[in-house]
Enzyme design. Structure first.
Site, PDB file in Angstrom:
ATOM      1  N   GLU A 122      -4.207  -9.458   3.511  1.00 44.36           N
ATOM      2  CA  GLU A 122      -4.878  -9.065   4.748  1.00 44.36           C
ATOM      3  C   GLU A 122      -6.087  -9.935   5.112  1.00 44.36           C
ATOM      4  OE1 GLU A 122      -2.758  -5.200   3.526  1.00 44.36           O
ATOM      5  OE2 GLU A 122      -3.653  -6.955   2.546  1.00 44.36           O
ATOM      6  N   GLU A 173       0.823  -1.214   0.000  1.00 46.04           N
ATOM      7  CA  GLU A 173       0.000   0.000   0.000  1.00 46.04           C
ATOM      8  C   GLU A 173       0.854   1.260   0.000  1.00 46.04           C
ATOM      9  OE1 GLU A 173      -4.196  -0.857   1.987  1.00 46.04           O
ATOM     10  OE2 GLU A 173      -2.564  -1.391   3.349  1.00 46.04           O
TER      11      GLU A 173
END
Length: 253
Positions: free
Chosen positions: A135, A115
């Site tokens: 995740e 990210e």
């Protein structure tokens, strides 16, 4: 050669040049996992670049970009920490920096590490680079920008393969879908990243800054282009650059 200053933080190595800042994520004991301390130190770098806009290069130490967020810290976080947006606020700050940003990715860029790379304007990869967002396997979502940025970068279909199906993108797959500008040999990654910054540094800093601002503006409108161009048309830099161009071409456009 311009002067170079270096600073060591607890989790970063920072090199400052006249036209750029180079940040190396440096937590070798944990594959450069993004900790709360690293977040704080990156906020300090962002504050510096907001005061004194320069190009930014982010890379990772030891053949890894960042193996994710610090899982021990994530496990301890609850609703209040989520609402504070600890990682997402930083990555949005990186995205909004005035001048272009580049992530040089030598190896794993997973979870929060991916990210952070997505938040940069451009990415260049070594042959061992791998991007992924695992995740959901840890009971959470990629909430620090991937769900918004990845569809814009690689398209909705590929983004869902990564975010939902756990697909990882190796360097060549990342190049094929446009996530990275190029894949270069590992021993050339730093040099090629700086060459990319050098190309941008030869452009007008004001033109780069306004181009980024207009490109990133939500709900883009032609008036934004016109206003930015109006500023640039009045700049001494534009007059000098176009004069040099015409003189070099003998007056021909």
């Amino acid at each position: 050669m311009s002067a170079i200053s270096r600073t060591s933080y607890d989790t970063l190595l920072v090199e400052r040049r006249a036209d750029r800042v180079v940040v190396t994520l440096h937590r070798p004991e944990s594959r450069n996992a993004i900790s709360g301390c690293m977040i704080s130190e990156l906020h300090e770098v962002c504050a510096e670049l907001e005061r004194d806009p320069r190009l930014l290069l982010i890379t990772g130490h030891g053949g890894v970009f960042a193996g994710g967020a610090d899982i021990a810290e994530l496990r301890a976080r609850g609703r209040e920490e989520a609402l504070r947006g600890i990682n997402s606020r930083l990555f949005e700050r990186v995205r909004a920096l005035p001048m272009p940003t580049v992530a040089a990715v030598p190896g794993w860029a997973l979870g929060g590490g991916a990210e952070l790379a997505y938040a940069c304007d451009l990415r260049i990869a070594g042959p061992d680079a791998v991007f992924g967002n695992p995740e959901p396997g840890l009971g959470i979502l990629a909430a620090a920008g991937a769900c918004r940025r990845l569809p814009e970068l690689v398209g909705v279909s590929v983004a869902k393969q990564i975010l939902l199906a756990g697909r990882t993108l190796d360097a060549e797959a990342a190049r094929a879908c446009g996530l990275v500008i190029d894949v270069v040999p590992a021993d050339r990654l730093a040099d090629e990243a700086h060459a990319l910054l050098d190309r941008m540094a030869r452009s007008s800093a004001l033109a780069l800054r306004l181009t980024k601002l207009v490109t990133d503006a939500p709900g883009a409108h032609p008036v934004a282009d016109d206003l930015a161009q109006a500023v640039l048309f009045e700049s001494p830099d534009k007059e000098e650059r176009m004069t040099r161009f015409l003189e070099k071409k003998g007056g021909r456009t």
